[in-house]
Write an enzyme that holds these catalytic residues in place. Structure first.
Site, PDB file in Angstrom:
ATOM      1  N   HIS A  99     -62.446  41.693   9.366  1.00 27.81           N
ATOM      2  CA  HIS A  99     -61.308  41.261   9.927  1.00 27.81           C
ATOM      3  C   HIS A  99     -61.250  41.273  11.650  1.00 27.81           C
ATOM      4  O   HIS A  99     -61.568  42.316  12.253  1.00 27.81           O
ATOM      5  CB  HIS A  99     -59.802  41.835   9.472  1.00 27.81           C
ATOM      6  CG  HIS A  99     -59.705  42.127   8.132  1.00 27.81           C
ATOM      7  ND1 HIS A  99     -59.942  42.865   7.196  1.00 27.81           N
ATOM      8  CD2 HIS A  99     -58.693  41.344   7.260  1.00 27.81           C
ATOM      9  CE1 HIS A  99     -59.553  42.903   6.083  1.00 27.81           C
ATOM     10  NE2 HIS A  99     -58.717  41.886   6.202  1.00 27.81           N
ATOM     11  N   ASP A 102     -60.345  44.832  12.821  1.00 24.05           N
ATOM     12  CA  ASP A 102     -61.002  45.851  12.488  1.00 24.05           C
ATOM     13  C   ASP A 102     -62.057  46.043  13.725  1.00 24.05           C
ATOM     14  O   ASP A 102     -62.330  47.180  13.860  1.00 24.05           O
ATOM     15  CB  ASP A 102     -61.983  45.552  11.194  1.00 24.05           C
ATOM     16  CG  ASP A 102     -61.245  45.125  10.010  1.00 24.05           C
ATOM     17  OD1 ASP A 102     -59.993  45.223   9.879  1.00 24.05           O
ATOM     18  OD2 ASP A 102     -61.889  44.292   9.184  1.00 24.05           O
ATOM     19  N   GLU A 230     -58.335  34.704  -1.728  1.00 20.56           N
ATOM     20  CA  GLU A 230     -58.400  35.903  -2.304  1.00 20.56           C
ATOM     21  C   GLU A 230     -56.941  36.085  -3.117  1.00 20.56           C
ATOM     22  O   GLU A 230     -56.004  36.543  -2.536  1.00 20.56           O
ATOM     23  CB  GLU A 230     -58.827  37.139  -1.513  1.00 20.56           C
ATOM     24  CG  GLU A 230     -58.999  38.495  -2.195  1.00 20.56           C
ATOM     25  CD  GLU A 230     -59.584  39.433  -1.433  1.00 20.56           C
ATOM     26  OE1 GLU A 230     -60.300  39.372  -0.449  1.00 20.56           O
ATOM     27  OE2 GLU A 230     -58.916  40.704  -1.687  1.00 20.56           O
ATOM     28  N   GLU A 266     -60.771  39.926  -6.706  1.00 24.47           N
ATOM     29  CA  GLU A 266     -61.087  41.535  -6.313  1.00 24.47           C
ATOM     30  C   GLU A 266     -60.672  42.189  -7.682  1.00 24.47           C
ATOM     31  O   GLU A 266     -59.358  41.725  -8.387  1.00 24.47           O
ATOM     32  CB  GLU A 266     -60.053  41.791  -5.140  1.00 24.47           C
ATOM     33  CG  GLU A 266     -60.149  43.481  -5.115  1.00 24.47           C
ATOM     34  CD  GLU A 266     -59.485  43.889  -3.824  1.00 24.47           C
ATOM     35  OE1 GLU A 266     -59.984  43.482  -2.707  1.00 24.47           O
ATOM     36  OE2 GLU A 266     -58.675  44.741  -3.843  1.00 24.47           O
ATOM     37  N   HIS A 269     -56.985  43.636  -7.812  1.00 23.98           N
ATOM     38  CA  HIS A 269     -56.008  42.578  -7.875  1.00 23.98           C
ATOM     39  C   HIS A 269     -55.663  41.728  -9.145  1.00 23.98           C
ATOM     40  O   HIS A 269     -54.834  41.703  -9.609  1.00 23.98           O
ATOM     41  CB  HIS A 269     -56.407  41.406  -6.812  1.00 23.98           C
ATOM     42  CG  HIS A 269     -56.481  42.087  -5.399  1.00 23.98           C
ATOM     43  ND1 HIS A 269     -56.922  40.997  -4.170  1.00 23.98           N
ATOM     44  CD2 HIS A 269     -56.292  42.896  -4.953  1.00 23.98           C
ATOM     45  CE1 HIS A 269     -56.850  41.836  -3.218  1.00 23.98           C
ATOM     46  NE2 HIS A 269     -56.536  43.168  -3.432  1.00 23.98           N
ATOM     47  N   ASP A 305     -52.748  49.259  -5.477  1.00 19.69           N
ATOM     48  CA  ASP A 305     -54.198  48.955  -4.862  1.00 19.69           C
ATOM     49  C   ASP A 305     -54.989  50.088  -4.308  1.00 19.69           C
ATOM     50  O   ASP A 305     -54.976  50.297  -3.131  1.00 19.69           O
ATOM     51  CB  ASP A 305     -53.825  47.814  -3.985  1.00 19.69           C
ATOM     52  CG  ASP A 305     -55.337  47.027  -3.796  1.00 19.69           C
ATOM     53  OD1 ASP A 305     -56.132  47.182  -4.519  1.00 19.69           O
ATOM     54  OD2 ASP A 305     -55.172  46.065  -2.879  1.00 19.69           O
ATOM     55  N   ASP A 307     -58.186  50.730  -4.304  1.00 23.43           N
ATOM     56  CA  ASP A 307     -59.442  50.463  -3.466  1.00 23.43           C
ATOM     57  C   ASP A 307     -60.515  51.257  -3.784  1.00 23.43           C
ATOM     58  O   ASP A 307     -61.054  51.949  -3.063  1.00 23.43           O
ATOM     59  CB  ASP A 307     -59.115  50.138  -2.109  1.00 23.43           C
ATOM     60  CG  ASP A 307     -58.653  48.825  -1.818  1.00 23.43           C
ATOM     61  OD1 ASP A 307     -58.624  47.847  -2.480  1.00 23.43           O
ATOM     62  OD2 ASP A 307     -57.763  48.726  -0.767  1.00 23.43           O
TER      63      ASP A 307
END
Ligand code: XLS
Ligand code: NI
Ligand code: NI
Length: 434
Positions: A99, A102, A230, A266, A269, A305, A307
């Site tokens: 992103h 980031d 997404e 994902e 998700h 989430d 991750d």
């Protein structure tokens, strides 16, 4: 060279019997699987945000990681890039994703943020001349800064819509410049906290118009990659508009964009939406919109989430089975949108998390390929629908109507005979490949 990863060597394939933590047991980039190199099948990508920008916070506590590049200056952003590319090299990662937020410090104005972004993108481009790692996708972070609290393209405030348009333009430019294979839109705050203050119809129109502008801009600059949405059902917003694959497809159809935009699915998700990962992949494949995957999983107890790096072989195998049936990735790949647990402080943890995830995916790919080559599962599936191959049954679907079908049912005395779905037998079959 920075000294962050110290003496960690480049990770090599050593085979399943290796005792070396810093080696691949299953991921062998050059090994052929169904006529394609494993690396070209899996197209692994490291997520810049979780590996290098995330400080280790959770809803109850802040930073746990101490990284020498944490801070808001351009100098530190460059140090972060140095470390990131060192990690890509250690892992021999073919791709990364980022992103805007980031990789560059936020400026005081939009223009300053854009200039910061461009400077870091140039810095990346310099590294990418000699590095192997390419860009799987770029994206805009339109969910962290407070300006996005009520959404980006779906914001009630037109100034935010404008800022979002400018932001996405700058991120598409950055993606294009770095030769990105895709551009991703994840709408974390494109949704609502409460319907009481929300005009659903208007927000959908804004989102549709915005996406059209993104597609138009892609053609304008000649970006060759795919535009991907997404899906996610909620979090951070209570309700997110891009709920799941089916919802996104309906949205694309509504705005006539179903041939222009695909999905990045994902694993976590899918679970949040009440589906399995393979459901989302199978549906997207059937609709012709399966683009790319984020392979991070959720903890099944926490309902959040989380991750995490993938660790469930049967599940990931079914995912790659869908991808192989599609003929493999084209622009897409396998992005580790995964983060360490906040107690995993060491540089080694960052490397070994990816090594384990890559190995797990490689095993899953090989198992899926074996199952596809063997053909038994597809044969069973084909056999289940074999009744549709007779001329009369094909005609029923193609030109039948209720009245003529009803007549045939009585004339021919059609009486359905239930047949076993054979689920357990097929589960046994699948387990032979895992
Ligand atoms: C958040 C999303 C995000 C996207 C990129 O849940 O997974 O990380 O992949 O914005
Ligand atoms: Ni996510
Ligand atoms: Ni993601």
């Amino acid at each position: 060279m920075t000294d962050f990863f110290q003496a960690i060597p480049k990770i090599k394939y050593e085979g399943p019997d290796s005792d070396n933590e810093f080696a691949f047991r299953h991921y062998n980039a050059d090994e052929q699987v169904l006529g394609r190199r494993m690396e070209d099948h899996l197209r692994f990508s490291v997520a810049y945000w979780h590996s290098f920008a995330w400080p280790g916070g959770d809803p109850f506590g802040g930073q746990t990681f101490e990284r020498p590049w944490f801070g808001d200056t351009m100098e530190l952003a460059k140090l972060k890039a140095d470390v990131a590319f060192e990690m890509f090299d250690i892992l021999d990662a073919p791709f990364f994703c980022f992103h805007d937020a980031d990789i560059r410090p936020e400026g005081a104005t939009f223009a300053e943020s854009r200039r910061n972004l461009e400077e870091i993108v140039d810095y990346f481009a310099g590294k990418m001349e000699s590095a192997k790692t390419g860009l799987l996708w770029g994206t805009a972070n339109m969910f962290s800064h407070r300006r996005w609290m009520s959404g980006a393209a779906t914001n009630p405030d037109p100034d935010v819509f404008a800022y979002a348009a400018a932001t996405v333009k700058s991120c598409m430019d950055a993606t294009m410049k770095l030769g990105g294979a895709n551009y991703v839109l994840w709408g974390g705050r494109e949704g609502y906290e409460t319907l009481i203050n929300t005009d659903l119809a208007r927000e959908a129109e804004q989102a549709g118009r915005f996406l059209q502008m993104v597609v138009d801009y892609k053609y304008k600059i000649g970006f060759q990659g795919a535009i991907l949405i997404e899906p996610k059902p909620q979090e951070p917003s209570k309700h997110q508009y891009d709920y799941d694959v089916a919802t996104v497809y309906g949205f694309l159809r509504r705005f006539g964009l179903e041939k222009e935009v695909k999905v990045n699915i994902e694993q976590g998700h899918a679970i949040l939406a009440g589906h399995s990962f393979e459901h989302e992949l199978a549906l997207a494949r059937s609709l012709g919109i399966l683009g790319s995957i984020d392979i991070n999983r959720n903890d099944y107890q926490s309902g959040w989430d989380t991750d995490q790096f993938p660790n469930n072989l049967p599940e990931v195998m079914l995912a790659y089975y869908e991808i192989l049936q599609m003929g493999g990735f084209t622009t897409g790949g396998t992005n580790f949108d995964a983060k360490l647990r906040r107690q995993s402080l060491d540089p080694e943890d960052l490397i070994l998390a990816h090594v384990g995830g890559m190995d797990l995916c490689a095993r899953a790919l090989k198992a899926a390929a074996a199952m596809l080559e063997d053909g038994k599962l597809e044969a069973a599936r084909t056999e289940r629908y074999a009744g549709w191959n007779t001329p009369a049954n094909r005609a029923m679907l193609e030109e039948g109507d209720l009245a003529s079908i009803a007549e045939r049912v009585e004339e021919e005395g059609i009486k359905p005979e239930p047949r076993s779905g054979r689920q357990e037998r097929l589960e046994n079959l699948i387990n032979r490949y895992v």
